[in-house]
Design an enzyme around this catalytic site. Structure first.
Site, PDB file in Angstrom:
ATOM      1  N   THR A   1      24.706   3.248 -17.350  1.00  0.00           N
ATOM      2  CA  THR A   1      24.276   3.667 -18.676  1.00  0.00           C
ATOM      3  C   THR A   1      23.972   2.455 -19.546  1.00  0.00           C
ATOM      4  O   THR A   1      24.380   1.336 -19.257  1.00  0.00           O
ATOM      5  CB  THR A   1      25.372   4.504 -19.359  1.00  0.00           C
ATOM      6  OG1 THR A   1      26.579   3.716 -19.442  1.00  0.00           O
ATOM      7  CG2 THR A   1      25.652   5.774 -18.591  1.00  0.00           C
ATOM      8  N   VAL A   2      23.249   2.710 -20.623  1.00  0.00           N
ATOM      9  CA  VAL A   2      22.958   1.679 -21.615  1.00  0.00           C
ATOM     10  C   VAL A   2      23.657   2.083 -22.903  1.00  0.00           C
ATOM     11  O   VAL A   2      23.479   3.202 -23.390  1.00  0.00           O
ATOM     12  CB  VAL A   2      21.446   1.533 -21.858  1.00  0.00           C
ATOM     13  CG1 VAL A   2      21.179   0.443 -22.897  1.00  0.00           C
ATOM     14  CG2 VAL A   2      20.717   1.227 -20.557  1.00  0.00           C
TER      15      VAL A   2
ATOM     16  N   ASP B   1       8.247  -0.844 -11.489  1.00  0.00           N
ATOM     17  CA  ASP B   1       8.641   0.469 -12.019  1.00  0.00           C
ATOM     18  C   ASP B   1       8.154   0.646 -13.446  1.00  0.00           C
ATOM     19  O   ASP B   1       8.905   1.045 -14.331  1.00  0.00           O
ATOM     20  CB  ASP B   1      10.153   0.643 -11.943  1.00  0.00           C
ATOM     21  CG  ASP B   1      10.585   2.112 -12.087  1.00  0.00           C
ATOM     22  OD1 ASP B   1       9.718   2.997 -11.954  1.00  0.00           O
ATOM     23  OD2 ASP B   1      11.775   2.358 -12.339  1.00  0.00           O
TER      24      ASP B   1
ATOM     25  N   LYS C   1      23.913  -2.869 -20.564  1.00  0.00           N
ATOM     26  CA  LYS C   1      23.687  -1.968 -19.434  1.00  0.00           C
ATOM     27  C   LYS C   1      24.787  -2.229 -18.415  1.00  0.00           C
ATOM     28  O   LYS C   1      24.991  -3.374 -18.000  1.00  0.00           O
ATOM     29  CB  LYS C   1      22.319  -2.204 -18.802  1.00  0.00           C
ATOM     30  CG  LYS C   1      21.978  -1.213 -17.686  1.00  0.00           C
ATOM     31  CD  LYS C   1      20.690  -1.589 -16.960  1.00  0.00           C
ATOM     32  CE  LYS C   1      19.481  -1.416 -17.835  1.00  0.00           C
ATOM     33  NZ  LYS C   1      18.222  -1.607 -17.044  1.00  0.00           N
TER      34      LYS C   1
ATOM     35  N   GLY D   1      19.916   4.458 -17.147  1.00  0.00           N
ATOM     36  CA  GLY D   1      18.980   3.890 -16.191  1.00  0.00           C
ATOM     37  C   GLY D   1      19.160   4.528 -14.839  1.00  0.00           C
ATOM     38  O   GLY D   1      19.846   5.547 -14.688  1.00  0.00           O
ATOM     39  N   SER D   2      18.537   3.933 -13.830  1.00  0.00           N
ATOM     40  CA  SER D   2      18.677   4.449 -12.480  1.00  0.00           C
ATOM     41  C   SER D   2      20.123   4.383 -12.023  1.00  0.00           C
ATOM     42  O   SER D   2      20.597   5.230 -11.287  1.00  0.00           O
ATOM     43  CB  SER D   2      17.795   3.632 -11.531  1.00  0.00           C
ATOM     44  OG  SER D   2      16.471   3.601 -12.001  1.00  0.00           O
TER      45      SER D   2
ATOM     46  N   GLY E   1      21.094   5.321 -23.878  1.00  0.00           N
ATOM     47  CA  GLY E   1      20.143   5.597 -22.818  1.00  0.00           C
ATOM     48  C   GLY E   1      20.817   5.534 -21.470  1.00  0.00           C
ATOM     49  O   GLY E   1      22.016   5.283 -21.357  1.00  0.00           O
TER      50      GLY E   1
END
Length: 352
Positions: free
Chosen positions: A27-28, A138, A43, A23-24, A21
């Site tokens: 990466t994850v 968020d 992360k 994120g803002s 995945g």
């Protein structure tokens, strides 16, 4: 990439696997404990704003303990060959991915029975956060993770705020640098820079429920990002409700999507709503129910998940809802919204 994972309890050798995945910031990736094969998620970010975001997330997560919040496992800082430092945040791995992934994989809309179950888990997580005086800031499907057995975890706390912290104050000239969230899910008062409170998460919850039901919090109503920010901030409109929802579901959304934040139900109150509690004793009337919240509060009980307990003191009163935008305020809001948002894609806005 290999490294050492450390916290106050232990050290371990770990290796980074494929990305699972993004994120803002950063990466994850899937990661593995080299000593026993245990899987977890890491992360990582190395940029200035990304580094600070992960530091904030680690600071928030390490003090939380709830089955509805992604579990913090530790963090480390590694030195890269280019001289930069990378912050690595270690969390439990959720095999189901995000609710955004799940919604897309199942045709862009989930059955209402599933939405009820997921919403209940999200609410338990929000109730725990709010009792801890934390605003997520968020909430959206992308930031809700799912286990293989359907268990829900709130994630991505890079923009989360503690209400007793000066960092929670968004009333500043540098509003767009200090705010956080994703515009289509953000509450009107946050976009108007009137302040941040628990009620902001409740508006985002309503948008998230609509996202699970339709694939988007505002549907096709807003195609231009700049126009959407202006519409959410200064109009009297609310997101279009799912047309096939039950009366209970529609009423639940109305409780979340009040433009006046003081009129929104709290996470604790919403846990007693028939949409998630399943308590539909007596003849249900959405019109009567919508205007008589006392009937729910008078019959409200506490349901413990084993790790959480109610507190006796009432939460502080929410920030008062200010007046509707004047012409001058609308011009100011229009000027403030000149931020770099691509017309074809919504992006997260994070604290710098």
């Amino acid at each position: 990439m290999a490294g050492k994972y450390s916290n106050s309890l232990r050290q371990m050798e770990w290796v980074k696997g494929n990305a699972v995945g993004s994120g803002s910031f950063g990466t994850v990736n899937l990661a593995m404990n080299k000593s026993n094969g245990e899987l977890f998620a890491v992360k990582s970010a190395s940029s200035g704003s990304g580094f600070q975001s992960l530091e904030n997330e680690a600071d928030i997560l390490k003090n939380l303990n709830s089955p509805y919040i992604v579990r913090y496992l530790g963090h480390d800082v590694s030195d890269e060959a280019n001289g930069e430092q990378t912050f690595n945040l270690f969390m439990e791995f959720m095999a189901g991915g995000s609710l955004s992934d799940i919604t897309k994989k199942f045709g862009g809309a989930l059955d209402e029975s599933v939405i009820r179950s997921y919403t209940r888990g999200i609410l338990h997580g929000l109730a725990y956060l709010h009792r801890s005086r934390i605003v997520h800031c968020d909430l959206k499907c992308k930031n809700v993770l799912l286990g293989s057995s359907g268990d829900i975890r709130l994630a991505d706390f890079g923009g989360a705020k503690r209400l007793n912290s000066s960092k929670a104050n968004t009333n500043s000239k540098n509003f767009w640098q200090s705010m956080c969230g994703t515009p289509l899910w953000m509450a009107p008062e946050v976009l108007r820079n009137e302040g941040l409170d628990f009620a902001s998460d409740i508006w985002s919850l309503g948008c998230t429920v609509i996202e699970m039901a339709t694939g988007s919090p505002w549907g096709d109503e807003v195609s231009n990002p700049m126009a959407a920010v202006y519409k959410i901030a200064c109009s009297d409109e609310t997101p279009q409700l799912p047309p096939n929802f039950s009366a209970e579901g529609l009423d639940f959304l109305r409780k979340c999507l009040q433009r006046n934040p003081t009129s929104r139900w709290s996470s604790e109150e919403l846990l007693s709503h028939p949409f998630v509690s399943g308590n539909t004793s007596g003849k249900y009337s959405s019109k009567e129910y919508a205007y008589s919240p006392t009937s729910v509060l008078d019959d409200r009980g506490w349901e413990s998940d084993g790790s959480e307990s109610p507190i006796a003191e009432e939460l502080p009163a929410r920030m008062p809802f200010l007046k509707r935008c004047t012409k001058e305020e609308r011009q100011m809001t229009k000027h403030q919204t000149q931020i770099d948002i691509a017309a074809s894609e919504w992006v997260d806005v994070r604290s710098g």
